[in-house]
Design an enzyme around this catalytic site. Structure first.
Site, PDB file in Angstrom:
ATOM      1  N   LYS A  94       0.828  -1.150  -0.122  1.00 30.81           N
ATOM      2  CA  LYS A  94      -0.155   0.125  -0.235  1.00 30.81           C
ATOM      3  C   LYS A  94       0.832   1.342   0.081  1.00 30.81           C
ATOM      4  O   LYS A  94       2.132   1.128   0.467  1.00 30.81           O
ATOM      5  CB  LYS A  94      -0.915   0.003   1.203  1.00 30.81           C
ATOM      6  CG  LYS A  94      -2.161   0.829   1.189  1.00 30.81           C
ATOM      7  CD  LYS A  94      -3.262   0.154   0.734  1.00 30.81           C
ATOM      8  CE  LYS A  94      -4.418   1.106   0.387  1.00 30.81           C
ATOM      9  NZ  LYS A  94      -5.584   0.163  -0.199  1.00 30.81           N
ATOM     10  N   GLY A 196     -23.441   3.199  -2.929  1.00 32.78           N
ATOM     11  CA  GLY A 196     -22.381   3.562  -4.041  1.00 32.78           C
ATOM     12  C   GLY A 196     -22.230   2.621  -5.185  1.00 32.78           C
ATOM     13  O   GLY A 196     -23.272   1.855  -5.445  1.00 32.78           O
ATOM     14  N   VAL A 198     -20.510  -0.059  -5.256  1.00 32.07           N
ATOM     15  CA  VAL A 198     -20.767  -1.580  -5.011  1.00 32.07           C
ATOM     16  C   VAL A 198     -22.281  -1.899  -4.438  1.00 32.07           C
ATOM     17  O   VAL A 198     -22.893  -2.810  -4.946  1.00 32.07           O
ATOM     18  CB  VAL A 198     -19.853  -1.941  -3.744  1.00 32.07           C
ATOM     19  CG1 VAL A 198     -20.003  -3.396  -3.409  1.00 32.07           C
ATOM     20  CG2 VAL A 198     -18.519  -1.899  -4.153  1.00 32.07           C
TER      21      VAL A 198
HETATM   22  P1  NAD Z   1     -18.600   4.649  -3.031  1.00 31.51           P
HETATM   23  O1  NAD Z   1     -17.801   5.954  -2.742  1.00 31.51           O
HETATM   24  O2  NAD Z   1     -18.948   4.495  -4.465  1.00 31.51           O
HETATM   25  O3  NAD Z   1     -19.854   4.640  -2.138  1.00 31.51           O
HETATM   26  C1  NAD Z   1     -19.933   4.731  -0.865  1.00 31.51           C
HETATM   27  C2  NAD Z   1     -21.373   5.221  -0.675  1.00 31.51           C
HETATM   28  O4  NAD Z   1     -21.607   5.304   0.713  1.00 31.51           O
HETATM   29  C3  NAD Z   1     -21.648   6.577  -1.170  1.00 31.51           C
HETATM   30  O5  NAD Z   1     -22.575   6.723  -1.970  1.00 31.51           O
HETATM   31  C4  NAD Z   1     -21.632   7.526  -0.035  1.00 31.51           C
HETATM   32  O6  NAD Z   1     -22.553   8.583  -0.115  1.00 31.51           O
HETATM   33  C5  NAD Z   1     -22.194   6.655   1.122  1.00 31.51           C
HETATM   34  N1  NAD Z   1     -21.987   6.903   2.267  1.00 31.51           N
HETATM   35  C6  NAD Z   1     -20.908   7.565   2.872  1.00 31.51           C
HETATM   36  N2  NAD Z   1     -21.078   7.730   4.164  1.00 31.51           N
HETATM   37  C7  NAD Z   1     -22.033   7.125   4.474  1.00 31.51           C
HETATM   38  C8  NAD Z   1     -22.827   6.914   5.807  1.00 31.51           C
HETATM   39  N3  NAD Z   1     -22.507   7.431   6.762  1.00 31.51           N
HETATM   40  N4  NAD Z   1     -24.194   6.431   5.747  1.00 31.51           N
HETATM   41  C9  NAD Z   1     -24.500   5.930   4.614  1.00 31.51           C
HETATM   42  N5  NAD Z   1     -24.071   5.823   3.392  1.00 31.51           N
HETATM   43  C10 NAD Z   1     -22.668   6.665   3.610  1.00 31.51           C
HETATM   44  O7  NAD Z   1     -17.610   3.256  -2.517  1.00 31.51           O
HETATM   45  P2  NAD Z   1     -17.870   1.957  -3.410  1.00 31.51           P
HETATM   46  O8  NAD Z   1     -16.690   1.829  -4.339  1.00 31.51           O
HETATM   47  O9  NAD Z   1     -19.157   1.420  -3.541  1.00 31.51           O
HETATM   48  O10 NAD Z   1     -17.173   1.182  -1.990  1.00 31.51           O
HETATM   49  C11 NAD Z   1     -18.260   0.895  -0.817  1.00 31.51           C
HETATM   50  C12 NAD Z   1     -17.111   0.334   0.348  1.00 31.51           C
HETATM   51  O11 NAD Z   1     -16.568  -0.881  -0.137  1.00 31.51           O
HETATM   52  C13 NAD Z   1     -15.931   1.031   0.725  1.00 31.51           C
HETATM   53  O12 NAD Z   1     -15.862   0.822   2.241  1.00 31.51           O
HETATM   54  C14 NAD Z   1     -14.973   0.618   0.115  1.00 31.51           C
HETATM   55  O13 NAD Z   1     -13.606   0.823   0.644  1.00 31.51           O
HETATM   56  C15 NAD Z   1     -15.333  -0.935   0.176  1.00 31.51           C
HETATM   57  N6  NAD Z   1     -14.587  -1.795  -0.954  1.00 31.51           N
HETATM   58  C16 NAD Z   1     -14.778  -1.479  -2.507  1.00 31.51           C
HETATM   59  C17 NAD Z   1     -14.263  -2.252  -3.357  1.00 31.51           C
HETATM   60  C18 NAD Z   1     -14.720  -1.781  -4.845  1.00 31.51           C
HETATM   61  O14 NAD Z   1     -14.405  -2.625  -5.785  1.00 31.51           O
HETATM   62  N7  NAD Z   1     -15.425  -0.471  -5.172  1.00 31.51           N
HETATM   63  C19 NAD Z   1     -13.565  -3.114  -3.040  1.00 31.51           C
HETATM   64  C20 NAD Z   1     -13.171  -3.577  -1.780  1.00 31.51           C
HETATM   65  C21 NAD Z   1     -13.963  -2.568  -0.909  1.00 31.51           C
END
Ligand code: NAD
Length: 369
Positions: A94, A196, A198
């Site tokens: 990282k 979001g 995912v």
């Molecule tokens: P994203 O930024 O697209 O979506 C996150 C969503 O959460 C946003 O819509 C945001 O408005 C919302 N949010 C923020 N704070 C909040 C709260 N307090 N209550 C409710 N909603 C809230 O992120 P993502 O890519 O969808 O990833 C989601 C999670 O999964 C993250 O923690 C990320 O680290 C983890 N993750 C993602 C991936 C990936 O492939 N994108 C892979 C592994 C882990």
């Protein structure tokens, strides 16, 4: 063999950086500084037994260098475990760039960082993370080929979120099988927190299967649009999430939402979601879920679809192969529950042990050369 306790007693261990490296056996930590561009970054390589270390670069306004170091060491170790359990030939790494991503980013800084990544000759492969955009990746890529998770128009595999969501969905089905003896999610009340990239894709899988969805996001516009499209029920007050009547809680926004306060309120049977570091404290809340009779599917197993996708980009991307590999998350999740029961340990610990076993097994074949 030298024991960790012995090393910790040595004068070297008095150095705060070395002592932190010794604690979790990090291989290499690279401090990057460039006065001309203002770049201050740390690249942490936790373990390369399985392959080159891979993990995103995060840009964050840390309060001080020690805070940045602690974060990068913790995150790089997490990547080792995630890739190991997912069966990938990747190690854990990282990078963090210290600074405000809104005001301190520019082409020169990112390209200088790319040169540092390149100087490691592939021992560390970088990707996008918090505070680093697609445009920044373009700059980094100008200086190094050791980059993955690129958008399609840059020759990459594009957004990994659909693969991540598919893995979360399969893990949820495996959790249902473990809890109820049947992996169907039809009629199950699922609360998804964070719609979001995912979360949205996960909701679509669940709706298709006939689950009863309730969704929440701080982005109201997005929340309403996805509710309209999928027929999911909107949760209007996010603070009430943990008191709701539900079968499955799916954290897909932030980490540390599984803590003493929320566990005292949650009445779900399963916790399974995409967010990283869901347990505020592994030792405390990993055990507390058992007392509450909640089955916790370990986050880094559940959300491995993203790193699986990135891995296949390194091999010459093929979405079908990435999806096929992500399908294994179902069996891996079941296996973790099996180990947890057999060894009478929390599920997060079972996942850690499976990762450590793979590292140990593959470590043996490496030394034979
Ligand atoms: P994203 O930024 O697209 O979506 C996150 C969503 O959460 C946003 O819509 C945001 O408005 C919302 N949010 C923020 N704070 C909040 C709260 N307090 N209550 C409710 N909603 C809230 O992120 P993502 O890519 O969808 O990833 C989601 C999670 O999964 C993250 O923690 C990320 O680290 C983890 N993750 C993602 C991936 C990936 O492939 N994108 C892979 C592994 C882990």
């Amino acid at each position: 063999m030298i024991e960790v306790q012995d090393i910790q007693k040595s004068p070297l261990a008095e150095n705060p950086v070395i002592s932190q490296m010794i604690l979790n056996n990090h291989e290499q930590v690279v401090f990057c500084n460039d006065n001309d561009t203002g770049l201050k970054a740390i690249i942490a390589i936790h373990n390369t037994i399985l392959g080159p270390s891979l993990g995103g670069t995060r840009m964050w306004a840390y309060n001080n260098e020690m805070e940045a170091l602690t974060d990068v060491l913790r995150l790089s170790r997490g990547m080792t475990y995630k890739s190991a359990v997912a069966g990938l030939n990747l190690g854990g790494g990282k990078a963090v760039i210290i600074g405000d991503s809104k005001t301190q980013k520019n082409e020169a800084l990112m390209r200088r960082f790319g040169k540092f990544v390149n100087s490691l000759s592939g021992k560390y492969i970088t990707a996008e993370d918090v505070g680093v955009s697609t445009k920044d990746m373009e700059y980094i890529k100008m200086e190094t080929d050791f980059v993955s998770g690129l958008p399609v128009n840059m020759g990459g595999s594009g957004d990994p979120s659909p693969v991540t969501a598919y893995g979360v969905y399969l893990s949820m089905k495996a959790s249902a099988k473990e809890k109820w003896g049947n992996d169907s999610l039809a009629g199950k009340k699922v609360v998804v927190q964070g719609i979001g990239h995912v979360g949205e894709s996960l909701v679509k899988h669940l709706v298709k299967e006939g689950a009863k969805l309730s969704i929440f996001d701080i982005n109201e516009e997005r929340l309403k649009a996805i509710a309209k499209e999928t027929g999911a029920e909107v949760i209007t007050d996010g603070s009430k999430i943990y008191d709701m009547d539900m079968d499955i809680y799916a954290p897909c926004a932030l980490g540390a939402t599984v803590n003493t306060d929320t566990l005292n309120r949650l009445k779900c049977a399963i916790i399974c979601g995409a967010a990283n570091n869901q347990l505020a404290d592994e030792n405390v809340h990993g055990k507390m879920v058992i007392e509450k009779n909640i089955l916790y599917a370990p986050d880094f197993v559940v959300n491995a679809g993203g790193i699986i996708n990135v891995y296949y980009e390194l091999e010459g991307y093929n979405r079908e192969r990435a999806m096929a590999h992500a399908e294994k998350i179902y069996d891996t999740t079941l296996n973790i529950f099996k180990v947890s029961k057999e060894q009478n340990i929390p599920t997060y610990m079972a996942a850690n042990r499976l990762a450590e076993k793979r590292l140990s097994d593959i470590g043996k074949i490496k030394v034979s050369f």
